[in-house]
Structures are given as structure tokens and as C-alpha cells.
Scaffold this active site. Structure first.
Site, PDB file in Angstrom:
ATOM      1  CG  ASP A 175      -1.694   1.176   1.476  1.00 27.73           C
ATOM      2  OD1 ASP A 175      -2.374   1.592   0.527  1.00 27.73           O
ATOM      3  OD2 ASP A 175      -1.673   1.730   2.592  1.00 27.73           O
ATOM      4  CG  LEU A 176       1.677   5.679  -1.823  1.00 30.97           C
ATOM      5  CD1 LEU A 176       3.165   5.412  -2.017  1.00 30.97           C
ATOM      6  CD2 LEU A 176       1.123   6.478  -3.001  1.00 30.97           C
ATOM      7  CG  ASP A 177      -1.743   7.559   0.618  1.00 25.20           C
ATOM      8  OD1 ASP A 177      -0.772   8.264   0.357  1.00 25.20           O
ATOM      9  OD2 ASP A 177      -2.761   7.501  -0.087  1.00 25.20           O
ATOM     10  CB  THR A 224       0.498  10.674   1.736  1.00 24.26           C
ATOM     11  OG1 THR A 224       0.544   9.262   1.563  1.00 24.26           O
ATOM     12  CG2 THR A 224       1.598  11.322   0.921  1.00 24.26           C
ATOM     13  CE  LYS A 247      -4.577   6.731   9.102  1.00 24.11           C
ATOM     14  NZ  LYS A 247      -3.637   6.300  10.144  1.00 24.11           N
ATOM     15  CB  SER A 288      -2.134   2.975  -3.743  1.00 28.10           C
ATOM     16  OG  SER A 288      -2.666   4.214  -3.357  1.00 28.10           O
ATOM     17  CB  ALA A 289      -7.518   3.610  -2.474  1.00 28.41           C
ATOM     18  CE  LYS A 336      -5.965  -0.530  -0.921  1.00 27.01           C
ATOM     19  NZ  LYS A 336      -4.819   0.217  -0.389  1.00 27.01           N
ATOM     20  CD  GLU A 352      -3.767  -1.496   2.967  1.00 26.20           C
ATOM     21  OE1 GLU A 352      -3.852  -0.678   3.895  1.00 26.20           O
ATOM     22  OE2 GLU A 352      -4.094  -1.231   1.812  1.00 26.20           O
ATOM     23  CG  ASP A 353      -1.967   2.691   6.383  1.00 23.92           C
ATOM     24  OD1 ASP A 353      -2.240   2.267   5.234  1.00 23.92           O
ATOM     25  OD2 ASP A 353      -2.296   3.820   6.780  1.00 23.92           O
TER      26      ASP A 353
HETATM   27  P1  B16 Z   1      -6.531  10.172  -3.616  1.00 28.62           P
HETATM   28  P2  B16 Z   1      -3.796   4.014   0.007  1.00 28.62           P
HETATM   29  C1  B16 Z   1      -5.689   5.904  -0.048  1.00 28.62           C
HETATM   30  O1  B16 Z   1      -4.409   5.452  -0.359  1.00 28.62           O
HETATM   31  C2  B16 Z   1      -5.679   6.708   1.228  1.00 28.62           C
HETATM   32  O2  B16 Z   1      -5.382   5.898   2.335  1.00 28.62           O
HETATM   33  C3  B16 Z   1      -7.034   7.337   1.426  1.00 28.62           C
HETATM   34  O3  B16 Z   1      -7.033   8.110   2.611  1.00 28.62           O
HETATM   35  C4  B16 Z   1      -7.348   8.212   0.216  1.00 28.62           C
HETATM   36  O4  B16 Z   1      -8.627   8.814   0.328  1.00 28.62           O
HETATM   37  C5  B16 Z   1      -7.300   7.341  -1.037  1.00 28.62           C
HETATM   38  O5  B16 Z   1      -6.027   6.747  -1.143  1.00 28.62           O
HETATM   39  C6  B16 Z   1      -7.576   8.146  -2.306  1.00 28.62           C
HETATM   40  O6  B16 Z   1      -6.505   8.997  -2.531  1.00 28.62           O
HETATM   41  O7  B16 Z   1      -7.473  11.228  -3.122  1.00 28.62           O
HETATM   42  O8  B16 Z   1      -5.089  10.604  -3.658  1.00 28.62           O
HETATM   43  O9  B16 Z   1      -6.977   9.570  -4.928  1.00 28.62           O
HETATM   44  O10 B16 Z   1      -3.688   3.974   1.495  1.00 28.62           O
HETATM   45  O11 B16 Z   1      -4.728   2.981  -0.585  1.00 28.62           O
HETATM   46  O12 B16 Z   1      -2.448   4.074  -0.672  1.00 28.62           O
HETATM   47 MG    MG Z   2      -2.813   3.165   3.390  1.00 29.11          MG
END
Ligand code: B16
Ligand code: MG
Length: 217
Positions: A8-10, A16, A44, A113-114, A144, A168-169
Site C-alpha cells: 500500500d502507499l499512504d 501521506t 484510510k 493503492s486507492a 478497499k 497495509e496500514d
Molecule cells: P486520492 P492508500 C488511499 O491510499 C488513502 O489511504 C485514502 O485516505 C485516500 O482517500 C485514497 O487513497 C484516495 O486517494 O485522493 O489521492 O486519490 O492507502 O490505498 O495508498
Molecule cells: Mg494506506
């Protein structure tokens, strides 16, 4: 069987998650609603659109589609202002060493990542070269905790889902990995990630032989 690694990224590779929180907090304040860190846990890993739906629910507010689009656009502008300032010093502790070790050992690596900003963030922190494939909010239709993002990652790595290991966090992300039949490594606290296969506070808490443990036949 070939093992595959999906990160996962964030909140896993970079912090982030905190920038998302700051930007959503301001968006929630428009409705007089205070977004606490505790409630933020539920955002998240959740897509941008679903995040605003949740905030509106909590605030008991309902708005037009135009306003909805304007708020998500403004939130992203604020978020990207924080992202602009990122450098490779923002990679979370232990991440570079661990991912490099996985790469050197020859295992394929995906991002799952989302976020629609994932590629830009990886470029900013100079990590793009470590990833064989990137699955992000631009490729995925189901957010997710749906396993879609990780299943696409596994197929692009040419690995069986059960041979994939997901880092994953988020509560939703660990559920997504479990639903995909993968091993889930929760990064954070047992309190909310108790459903993960293993939980570590961060990458510096990994046992030295974690890679060997995860990949032994
Ligand atoms: P964006 P991940 C997710 O990333 C974040 O955890 C979540 O808080 C955020 O709303 C989502 O990405 C969408 O991100 O607005 O940049 O498209 O944790 O799946 O890497
Ligand atoms: Mg995350």
C-alpha cells in the site's frame, strides 16, 4: 511457488495519510464537523469519493453533486500542496531497505493503492524504479475492503493470490488483503489491525529474517 509483494502507499511507504487527514479535516469543517484522528481511521484506504460520503454521513449533511465535486477537487488541491514538498526523506523508516532487499532477492513487487495520486507520489520520493507494476485509484473500480486492487496486482505479478504478501496500514486494506486470500502484514497498531496475519508498528520493527520467514517454501 513464486511469492509476490504488494505494498500500500499512504501510511505504509510514506506518511501521506497525515496529509489526507489535514485536508479532510478542513473539508469537514465546512459542515461544522470536527474530524477526529479516531474517525479518520475509517477514511484510510477509502477512495476520495467514498471518504466525502462518509464525512457527509457523520456530519448529517447533504449537498448537490456540483458542491460534492467542488469539495473533492479543493481537498485534492490542498493535499497536493503538501505532496509537492515531499522528497525521498519522506519515505518512512525502514521502507527503502526492506523493499530493496525484496527486489534484490528477485521477488516481484506491486503497489496496491486507492490513490489517484500514487504514481506522482512515488516519483516525488524517487521509488518508481522499485515497482514492477502500479495498481492505483486510476485502475480500480471497487474500493478497499473489496479485494480488487490486490487481485489485479497479483495477476500483473503473475502470482497466485495465496502466494502474495500485502503490507497495509488501514482497516479496509487489511480486510481487502484477507478477502483476496493473501497474507496481510498490518503496519500500525494491534488495536485496529488485529485482523491482519501479523502486525508491526513500522518497518523498523520487522524481525531481521522476516523476508526469509515469508518466502521459505
Ligand atoms: P486520492 P492508500 C488511499 O491510499 C488513502 O489511504 C485514502 O485516505 C485516500 O482517500 C485514497 O487513497 C484516495 O486517494 O485522493 O489521492 O486519490 O492507502 O490505498 O495508498
Ligand atoms: Mg494506506
Amino acid at each position: 511457488k513464486k511469492k509476490g509483494f504488494i505494498f500500500d502507499l499512504d501510511g505504509v511507504i510514506v506518511d501521506t495519510a497525515h496529509f489526507h487527514y489535514l485536508a479532510w479535516k478542513n473539508a469537514a469543517a465546512i459542515f461544522g464537523f470536527e474530524l477526529t484522528e479516531e474517525l479518520n481511521e475509517q477514511l484510510k484506504g477509502v477512495s476520495r469519493i467514498d471518504s466525502l460520503h462518509k464525512i457527509l454521513d457523520w456530519a448529517g449533511a447533504s449537498i448537490s453533486q456540483e458542491r460534492f465535486d467542488a469539495i473533492t477537487a479543493d481537498k485534492n488541491i490542498e493535499y497536493l500542496q503538501y505532496v509537492q514538498k515531499m522528497t525521498k526523506d519522506d519515505i518512512l523508516p525502514g521502507v527503502y531497505d526492506f523493499v530493496s532487499k525484496v527486489k534484490e532477492a528477485g521477488f516481484p513487487i506491486a503497489l496496491g493503492s486507492a490513490s489517484k495520486n500514487a504514481r506522482a507520489i512515488l516519483a516525488k520520493v524517487e521509488l518508481l524504479h522499485l515497482f514492477d507494476t502500479i495498481v492505483d485509484g486510476t485502475n480500480v473500480t471497487k474500493a478497499k475492503p473489496d479485494p480488487e486492487v490486490f487481485l489485479i496486482g497479483a495477476s500483473q505479478l503473475n502470482c497466485d493470490p495465496k502466494d502474495c504478501i500485502v503490507f497495509e496500514d488501514s482497516v479496509a486494506g487489511v480486510s481487502a488483503a484477507n478477502a483476496a486470500n493473501m497474507i496481510s502484514i498490518g503496519i500500525g497498531s494491534e488495536d485496529n489491525l488485529g485482523h491482519a496475519t501479523f502486525v508491526y508498528q513500522d518497518f523498523t520493527y520487522f524481525p531481521d529474517d522476516l523476508l526469509e520467514q515469508l518466502t521459505e517454501p
